[in-house]
Design a protein around this motif. Structure first.
Motif, PDB file in Angstrom:
ATOM      1  N   TYR A  51       0.866  -1.184   0.000  1.00  0.00           N
ATOM      2  CA  TYR A  51       0.000   0.000   0.000  1.00  0.00           C
ATOM      3  C   TYR A  51       0.901   1.231   0.000  1.00  0.00           C
ATOM      4  O   TYR A  51       1.832   1.330   0.809  1.00  0.00           O
ATOM      5  CB  TYR A  51      -0.950   0.083   1.204  1.00  0.00           C
ATOM      6  N   ASN A  76      -5.476  -1.501  -0.660  1.00  0.00           N
ATOM      7  CA  ASN A  76      -6.521  -0.480  -0.777  1.00  0.00           C
ATOM      8  C   ASN A  76      -7.324  -0.712  -2.047  1.00  0.00           C
ATOM      9  O   ASN A  76      -7.080  -1.671  -2.787  1.00  0.00           O
ATOM     10  CB  ASN A  76      -5.903   0.921  -0.784  1.00  0.00           C
ATOM     11  N   VAL A  77      -8.246   0.214  -2.298  1.00  0.00           N
ATOM     12  CA  VAL A  77      -9.128   0.029  -3.452  1.00  0.00           C
ATOM     13  C   VAL A  77      -8.597   0.726  -4.707  1.00  0.00           C
ATOM     14  O   VAL A  77      -8.593   0.134  -5.788  1.00  0.00           O
ATOM     15  CB  VAL A  77     -10.590   0.449  -3.117  1.00  0.00           C
ATOM     16  N   GLY A  78      -8.110   1.972  -4.570  1.00  0.00           N
ATOM     17  CA  GLY A  78      -7.715   2.753  -5.753  1.00  0.00           C
ATOM     18  C   GLY A  78      -6.482   2.180  -6.429  1.00  0.00           C
ATOM     19  O   GLY A  78      -5.503   1.832  -5.768  1.00  0.00           O
ATOM     20  N   TYR A 100     -13.084  -3.010   1.751  1.00  0.00           N
ATOM     21  CA  TYR A 100     -12.547  -3.301   3.097  1.00  0.00           C
ATOM     22  C   TYR A 100     -13.478  -2.763   4.163  1.00  0.00           C
ATOM     23  O   TYR A 100     -13.561  -3.302   5.244  1.00  0.00           O
ATOM     24  CB  TYR A 100     -11.124  -2.764   3.276  1.00  0.00           C
ATOM     25  N   ARG A 234     -11.073  11.029  -4.565  1.00  0.00           N
ATOM     26  CA  ARG A 234      -9.724  11.286  -5.072  1.00  0.00           C
ATOM     27  C   ARG A 234      -9.583  12.772  -5.377  1.00  0.00           C
ATOM     28  O   ARG A 234     -10.480  13.384  -5.974  1.00  0.00           O
ATOM     29  CB  ARG A 234      -9.465  10.485  -6.363  1.00  0.00           C
ATOM     30  N   HIS A 296      -7.054  12.456   4.407  1.00  0.00           N
ATOM     31  CA  HIS A 296      -7.365  11.135   3.824  1.00  0.00           C
ATOM     32  C   HIS A 296      -7.590  10.096   4.927  1.00  0.00           C
ATOM     33  O   HIS A 296      -6.970   9.026   4.926  1.00  0.00           O
ATOM     34  CB  HIS A 296      -6.239  10.696   2.875  1.00  0.00           C
ATOM     35  N   PHE A 299     -11.084   6.372   5.508  1.00  0.00           N
ATOM     36  CA  PHE A 299     -10.952   4.906   5.552  1.00  0.00           C
ATOM     37  C   PHE A 299     -10.438   4.412   6.903  1.00  0.00           C
ATOM     38  O   PHE A 299     -10.511   3.218   7.188  1.00  0.00           O
ATOM     39  CB  PHE A 299      -9.965   4.444   4.467  1.00  0.00           C
ATOM     40  N   MET A 308      -8.133  -4.464   5.248  1.00  0.00           N
ATOM     41  CA  MET A 308      -7.203  -4.140   4.156  1.00  0.00           C
ATOM     42  C   MET A 308      -6.010  -5.085   4.184  1.00  0.00           C
ATOM     43  O   MET A 308      -5.585  -5.621   3.162  1.00  0.00           O
ATOM     44  CB  MET A 308      -6.706  -2.699   4.308  1.00  0.00           C
TER      45      MET A 308
HETATM   46  C1  COI Z   1      -8.192   3.646  -1.055  1.00  0.00           C
HETATM   47  O1  COI Z   1      -8.506   2.567  -0.556  1.00  0.00           O
HETATM   48  O2  COI Z   1      -7.914   3.716  -2.263  1.00  0.00           O
HETATM   49  C2  COI Z   1      -8.100   4.840  -0.230  1.00  0.00           C
HETATM   50  O3  COI Z   1      -8.307   5.912  -0.706  1.00  0.00           O
HETATM   51  C3  COI Z   1      -7.681   4.688   1.190  1.00  0.00           C
HETATM   52  C4  COI Z   1      -6.194   4.750   1.316  1.00  0.00           C
HETATM   53  C5  COI Z   1      -5.735   6.040   1.873  1.00  0.00           C
HETATM   54  C6  COI Z   1      -5.706   3.659   2.220  1.00  0.00           C
END
Ligand code: COI
Length: 332
Positions: A51, A76-78, A100, A234, A296, A299, A308
């Protein structure tokens, strides 16, 4: 099987250890991010769990391939910071964790909206100076408003449930309509329709090349006067300079930004004092009464962090054992 986990923070480490022990799998956890300087640490491992907000560059991905590391699982997701061309060229198998804890982000988004509607920042600032008066910060009730939700994936849908729990009217827009939501008649066909109706814009889209700066001066001009903008998604989705102009003119009445286009290297860092934050535009935004900036953190809950780490490790194990996994990301 051996997995290397990069960028492990102190709050993640117990969940890594818990998973490794319960699965009987060796996981080497390092606090270092996956960069050109650290990629060689992956030699001899079957997969990497990662991550970071910094880019996963073509050089790093090519080097993983040279080292024979075929699997990379994001916690993470992005996936907007992964070099898609390099993934396609090398055949690196990449997974993410798409869910997550959608509730973590949805709950935070609505919390920030409530703070804006109730003017808590203004009250706290005045109270710190000994001023306990009410006026002029009379609030607006969420149950009297229409919320426009952009993107109805898991997070958008979790947010919709909460908005509806507060009694707000919700209109939604998505290119891919959710069949259950469609039955409720909540969708509008165009963003322009959503802009025309919404008192609050709740943005939950992933960042792509196509939607860069989708919330810009042209979009703001189609919205209601005094609209509130919520961006927990984002930074690149929103043109910050255009937002500032719209705040200055009063077109936008308030904003809650959990993300920021220049956030990498600034959010989740300690600069010791406000003045030392190395971004004047961000500091000006943070100083406004009607803007809430958070680093940020939507989450950042115990549930989300555990999921996660452990969902990413499960994905990586699945990739190593079977060559595929539930959450493989397609970069086509
Ligand atoms: C993601 O999961 O893409 C987020 O934006 C959270 C990240 C800061 C852990």
């Amino acid at each position: 099987m051996k997995i290397i986990a990069y960028g492990i923070r102190d709050d993640e480490r117990p969940y890594v250890d818990e998973w490794a022990q319960s699965q009987g799998i060796e996981v080497k956890a390092t606090g270092e991010l996956l960069t050109e300087d650290t990629v060689d640490q992956a030699a001899g491992f079957d997969g990497a769990v990662v991550y970071q907000q910094k880019p996963y560059t073509a050089t790093v991905i090519d080097r993983l391939a040279e080292l024979g590391v075929k699997n990379m699982s994001l916690r993470n997701v992005g996936v907007d910071n992964v070099d898609a061309e390099a993934v396609k060229r090398t055949g690196l198998r990449v997974t993410n964790v798409p869910a997550y804890s959608p509730a973590a982000i949805a709950e935070f988004t609505v919390t920030e909206l409530m703070r804006l509607l109730r003017h808590t920042k203004q009250f706290e600032r005045r109270q710190a100076k000994g001023d306990l008066r009410w006026a002029p910060d009379i609030a607006t009730e969420l149950n009297t408003l229409t919320v426009g939700v952009i993107a109805t994936g898991r997070i958008g849908r979790a947010a919709i449930q909460i908005y509806q729990g507060f009694g707000a009217k919700v209109v939604a827009y998505d290119v891919f309509k959710n069949p259950e939501l469609e039955k409720t008649g909540m969708y509008v066909d165009t963003l322009d329709e959503l802009y025309a109706q919404a008192d609050v814009i709740s943005l939950h889209a992933p960042a792509t090349k196509e939607n860069y700066h989708m919330l810009n001066a042209a979009a703001f001009s189609k919205m209601k006067d005094g609209v509130i903008i919520l961006n927990p998604a984002r930074g690149d989705l929103l043109d910050t300079d255009d937002l500032i102009a719209a705040l200055d003119s009063g077109k936008v009445g308030g904003a809650a930004l959990d993300v920021y286009e220049g956030e990498v290297g600034i959010f989740n860092a300690d600069f010791g004092q406000f003045d030392a934050i190395p971004d004047d535009r961000l500091k000006r935004l943070m100083s406004r009464d009607n803007v809430l900036v958070s680093p940020h953190i939507a989450f950042y809950t115990k549930t989300a962090v555990r999921n996660m780490v452990q969902f990413a490790l499960n994905n990586n194990r699945q990739l190593i054992e079977t060559g595929t996994a539930d959450n493989v990301v397609s970069f086509d």
